[in-house]
Design a protein around this motif. Structure first.
Motif, PDB file in Angstrom:
ATOM      1  N   ALA A  14      17.190 -12.559  12.271  1.00  0.00           N
ATOM      2  CA  ALA A  14      17.838 -14.049  12.900  1.00  0.00           C
ATOM      3  C   ALA A  14      17.265 -15.230  12.573  1.00  0.00           C
ATOM      4  CB  ALA A  14      17.791 -13.781  14.499  1.00  0.00           C
ATOM      5  N   PRO A  15      18.049 -16.330  12.593  1.00  0.00           N
ATOM      6  CA  PRO A  15      17.522 -17.477  12.062  1.00  0.00           C
ATOM      7  C   PRO A  15      16.160 -17.884  13.023  1.00  0.00           C
ATOM      8  CG  PRO A  15      19.502 -17.774  13.573  1.00  0.00           C
ATOM      9  CD  PRO A  15      19.465 -16.353  13.405  1.00  0.00           C
ATOM     10  N   LYS A  16      15.300 -18.582  12.383  1.00  0.00           N
ATOM     11  CA  LYS A  16      13.960 -18.732  12.726  1.00  0.00           C
ATOM     12  C   LYS A  16      14.301 -19.818  14.096  1.00  0.00           C
ATOM     13  CE  LYS A  16      11.290 -18.263   8.713  1.00  0.00           C
ATOM     14  NZ  LYS A  16      10.966 -18.807   7.592  1.00  0.00           N
ATOM     15  N   PRO A  17      13.629 -19.555  15.187  1.00  0.00           N
ATOM     16  CA  PRO A  17      13.807 -20.784  16.223  1.00  0.00           C
ATOM     17  C   PRO A  17      13.233 -22.298  15.618  1.00  0.00           C
ATOM     18  CG  PRO A  17      12.405 -18.768  17.201  1.00  0.00           C
ATOM     19  CD  PRO A  17      12.537 -18.694  15.470  1.00  0.00           C
ATOM     20  N   VAL A  18      14.166 -23.081  16.215  1.00  0.00           N
ATOM     21  CA  VAL A  18      13.732 -24.570  15.841  1.00  0.00           C
ATOM     22  C   VAL A  18      12.838 -25.116  16.672  1.00  0.00           C
ATOM     23  CG1 VAL A  18      16.195 -24.886  14.889  1.00  0.00           C
ATOM     24  CG2 VAL A  18      15.774 -25.437  17.237  1.00  0.00           C
ATOM     25  N   GLY A  19      12.028 -24.400  17.440  1.00  0.00           N
ATOM     26  CA  GLY A  19      10.913 -25.023  18.249  1.00  0.00           C
ATOM     27  C   GLY A  19       9.994 -24.067  18.686  1.00  0.00           C
ATOM     28  N   ALA A  20       9.135 -24.177  19.737  1.00  0.00           N
ATOM     29  CA  ALA A  20       7.974 -23.297  20.069  1.00  0.00           C
ATOM     30  C   ALA A  20       8.320 -22.206  21.164  1.00  0.00           C
ATOM     31  CB  ALA A  20       6.781 -24.051  20.687  1.00  0.00           C
ATOM     32  N   TYR A  21       9.198 -21.385  20.559  1.00  0.00           N
ATOM     33  CA  TYR A  21       9.978 -20.347  21.515  1.00  0.00           C
ATOM     34  C   TYR A  21      10.258 -19.022  20.808  1.00  0.00           C
ATOM     35  CZ  TYR A  21      14.231 -22.241  20.159  1.00  0.00           C
ATOM     36  OH  TYR A  21      15.312 -22.772  19.225  1.00  0.00           O
ATOM     37  N   PRO A  22      10.256 -17.943  21.548  1.00  0.00           N
ATOM     38  CA  PRO A  22      10.635 -16.497  20.857  1.00  0.00           C
ATOM     39  C   PRO A  22      12.174 -16.617  21.142  1.00  0.00           C
ATOM     40  CG  PRO A  22      10.098 -16.237  23.111  1.00  0.00           C
ATOM     41  CD  PRO A  22       9.674 -17.589  22.887  1.00  0.00           C
ATOM     42  N   HIS A  23      12.628 -15.771  19.896  1.00  0.00           N
ATOM     43  CA  HIS A  23      13.988 -15.194  20.061  1.00  0.00           C
ATOM     44  C   HIS A  23      14.240 -14.633  21.311  1.00  0.00           C
ATOM     45  CE1 HIS A  23      14.015 -14.968  15.441  1.00  0.00           C
ATOM     46  NE2 HIS A  23      14.824 -15.718  15.782  1.00  0.00           N
ATOM     47  N   ALA A  24      13.411 -13.842  21.984  1.00  0.00           N
ATOM     48  CA  ALA A  24      13.490 -12.957  23.316  1.00  0.00           C
ATOM     49  C   ALA A  24      12.423 -13.050  23.756  1.00  0.00           C
ATOM     50  CB  ALA A  24      14.223 -11.694  23.053  1.00  0.00           C
ATOM     51  N   ARG A  25      12.542 -12.696  25.339  1.00  0.00           N
ATOM     52  CA  ARG A  25      11.113 -12.316  26.112  1.00  0.00           C
ATOM     53  C   ARG A  25      11.662 -11.203  26.900  1.00  0.00           C
ATOM     54  NH1 ARG A  25       6.579 -16.374  28.358  1.00  0.00           N
ATOM     55  NH2 ARG A  25       5.506 -14.660  29.087  1.00  0.00           N
ATOM     56  N   GLN A  26      10.797 -10.395  26.915  1.00  0.00           N
ATOM     57  CA  GLN A  26      11.047  -9.192  28.005  1.00  0.00           C
ATOM     58  C   GLN A  26      10.085  -9.224  29.264  1.00  0.00           C
ATOM     59  OE1 GLN A  26      10.712  -5.430  26.405  1.00  0.00           O
ATOM     60  NE2 GLN A  26      10.775  -4.177  28.378  1.00  0.00           N
ATOM     61  N   VAL A  27      10.793  -9.194  30.210  1.00  0.00           N
ATOM     62  CA  VAL A  27      10.039  -9.074  31.572  1.00  0.00           C
ATOM     63  C   VAL A  27      10.460  -7.903  32.403  1.00  0.00           C
ATOM     64  CG1 VAL A  27       9.375 -10.573  33.526  1.00  0.00           C
ATOM     65  CG2 VAL A  27       9.672 -11.598  31.437  1.00  0.00           C
ATOM     66  N   GLY A  28       9.545  -7.118  32.344  1.00  0.00           N
ATOM     67  CA  GLY A  28      10.022  -5.873  33.134  1.00  0.00           C
ATOM     68  C   GLY A  28      11.220  -5.213  32.363  1.00  0.00           C
ATOM     69  N   ASN A  29      12.451  -4.861  32.988  1.00  0.00           N
ATOM     70  CA  ASN A  29      13.340  -4.359  32.154  1.00  0.00           C
ATOM     71  C   ASN A  29      14.594  -5.180  31.937  1.00  0.00           C
ATOM     72  OD1 ASN A  29      14.485  -4.633  34.771  1.00  0.00           O
ATOM     73  ND2 ASN A  29      15.783  -2.827  34.672  1.00  0.00           N
ATOM     74  N   LEU A  30      14.081  -6.619  31.937  1.00  0.00           N
ATOM     75  CA  LEU A  30      15.010  -7.685  31.479  1.00  0.00           C
ATOM     76  C   LEU A  30      14.615  -8.261  30.224  1.00  0.00           C
ATOM     77  CD1 LEU A  30      15.655  -9.525  35.053  1.00  0.00           C
ATOM     78  CD2 LEU A  30      17.003  -7.920  33.868  1.00  0.00           C
ATOM     79  N   LEU A  31      15.756  -8.446  29.526  1.00  0.00           N
ATOM     80  CA  LEU A  31      15.517  -9.210  28.132  1.00  0.00           C
ATOM     81  C   LEU A  31      16.200 -10.555  28.045  1.00  0.00           C
ATOM     82  CD1 LEU A  31      14.276  -8.813  25.127  1.00  0.00           C
ATOM     83  CD2 LEU A  31      16.642  -8.128  24.621  1.00  0.00           C
ATOM     84  N   PHE A  32      15.618 -11.642  27.936  1.00  0.00           N
ATOM     85  CA  PHE A  32      16.076 -13.068  27.934  1.00  0.00           C
ATOM     86  C   PHE A  32      16.134 -13.519  26.679  1.00  0.00           C
ATOM     87  CE2 PHE A  32      14.152 -12.164  32.228  1.00  0.00           C
ATOM     88  CZ  PHE A  32      14.952 -12.598  33.140  1.00  0.00           C
ATOM     89  N   LEU A  33      17.345 -13.760  26.135  1.00  0.00           N
ATOM     90  CA  LEU A  33      17.386 -14.446  24.646  1.00  0.00           C
ATOM     91  C   LEU A  33      17.404 -15.904  24.929  1.00  0.00           C
ATOM     92  CD1 LEU A  33      18.422 -11.295  24.345  1.00  0.00           C
ATOM     93  CD2 LEU A  33      19.884 -12.597  22.653  1.00  0.00           C
ATOM     94  N   SER A  34      16.530 -16.708  23.976  1.00  0.00           N
ATOM     95  CA  SER A  34      16.477 -17.994  23.854  1.00  0.00           C
ATOM     96  C   SER A  34      17.876 -18.445  23.479  1.00  0.00           C
ATOM     97  CB  SER A  34      15.616 -18.338  22.887  1.00  0.00           C
ATOM     98  OG  SER A  34      14.214 -18.068  23.538  1.00  0.00           O
ATOM     99  N   GLY A  35      18.342 -19.546  23.276  1.00  0.00           N
ATOM    100  CA  GLY A  35      19.701 -20.263  22.953  1.00  0.00           C
ATOM    101  C   GLY A  35      19.867 -19.606  21.842  1.00  0.00           C
ATOM    102  N   VAL A  36      21.100 -19.121  21.090  1.00  0.00           N
ATOM    103  CA  VAL A  36      21.380 -18.398  19.863  1.00  0.00           C
ATOM    104  C   VAL A  36      22.621 -19.316  19.200  1.00  0.00           C
ATOM    105  CG1 VAL A  36      22.041 -16.457  18.571  1.00  0.00           C
ATOM    106  CG2 VAL A  36      20.565 -16.132  20.552  1.00  0.00           C
ATOM    107  N   GLY A  37      22.459 -19.650  18.306  1.00  0.00           N
ATOM    108  CA  GLY A  37      23.532 -20.433  17.420  1.00  0.00           C
ATOM    109  C   GLY A  37      24.049 -19.794  16.360  1.00  0.00           C
ATOM    110  N   PRO A  38      24.756 -20.260  15.361  1.00  0.00           N
ATOM    111  CA  PRO A  38      25.297 -19.522  14.294  1.00  0.00           C
ATOM    112  C   PRO A  38      24.561 -19.903  12.916  1.00  0.00           C
ATOM    113  CG  PRO A  38      26.527 -21.878  14.478  1.00  0.00           C
ATOM    114  CD  PRO A  38      25.460 -21.653  15.572  1.00  0.00           C
ATOM    115  N   ARG A  39      23.368 -20.538  13.059  1.00  0.00           N
ATOM    116  CA  ARG A  39      22.666 -20.583  11.682  1.00  0.00           C
ATOM    117  C   ARG A  39      22.341 -19.254  11.093  1.00  0.00           C
ATOM    118  NH1 ARG A  39      17.811 -22.339  12.226  1.00  0.00           N
ATOM    119  NH2 ARG A  39      17.474 -21.891  14.442  1.00  0.00           N
ATOM    120  N   LYS A  40      22.200 -19.086   9.894  1.00  0.00           N
ATOM    121  CA  LYS A  40      21.445 -17.968   9.057  1.00  0.00           C
ATOM    122  C   LYS A  40      19.947 -18.348   8.879  1.00  0.00           C
ATOM    123  CE  LYS A  40      25.282 -15.726   9.534  1.00  0.00           C
ATOM    124  NZ  LYS A  40      25.420 -14.406  10.435  1.00  0.00           N
ATOM    125  N   ARG A  41      19.292 -17.212   8.830  1.00  0.00           N
ATOM    126  CA  ARG A  41      18.045 -16.870   8.621  1.00  0.00           C
ATOM    127  C   ARG A  41      17.768 -17.647   7.107  1.00  0.00           C
ATOM    128  NH1 ARG A  41      13.593 -15.235  11.248  1.00  0.00           N
ATOM    129  NH2 ARG A  41      11.504 -14.916   9.911  1.00  0.00           N
TER     130      ARG A  41
END
Length: 145
Positions: A14-41
């Motif tokens: 996936a495209p690299k984040p444009v800031g200091a954040y992960p693509h996703a973060r898992q907390v327990g059984n929930l997966l939260f994706l950071s904002g995802v746009g159309p850029r290509k890696r």
């Protein structure tokens, strides 16, 4: 009470984040994706976007951007051990609701024939990069899902 495990996750496709954040973060059984746009890696050009020399959008193709965003979401889900069917909530940010919503809604329906997560769609004035769409997603992962 035991604290839930918190794991930051990154996709090498996936495209690299444009800031200091992960693509996703898992907390327990929930997966939260950071904002995802159309850029290509590792690509300078953004699918479906034509920019002028100052980096301002001259024109864009919302259909191309939608397909690219959904592909990036899939790449992040897979890198995180999840699948498309694990999505339970999607927040959609469009920069032009009037012109783009019907096209977006049609394409969205193609990707969510079986699994239909909750969804909120809002119009925003701008996004951090010169794009017309971004998704924020939540998925459930783990045993039994």
């Amino acid at each position: 009470m035991q604290k839930p495990t918190r794991t930051m996750l990154f996709s090498d496709k996936a495209p690299k984040p444009v800031g200091a954040y992960p693509h996703a973060r898992q907390v327990g059984n929930l997966l939260f994706l950071s904002g995802v746009g159309p850029r290509k890696r590792d690509a300078k050009d953004i699918p479906g976007v034509t920019l002028d020399e100052d980096g301002k959008i001259l024109q864009y193709d919302i259909e191309t951007q939608c397909h690219a965003v959904f592909e990036n979401v899939r790449l992040i889900l897979e890198a995180s051990g999840a699948r498309w069917d694990n999505l339970v909530d999607v927040t959609v940010f469009l920069t032009n609701m009037k012109d783009d919503f019907l096209t977006f809604n049609r394409i969205y329906a193609e990707y969510f024939k079986e699994n239909q997560p909750c969804r909120t769609t809002v119009e925003v004035n701008a996004l951090p990069t010169p794009i017309a769409i971004e998704l924020k997603c939540i998925a459930v992962i783990g045993s039994g899902h």
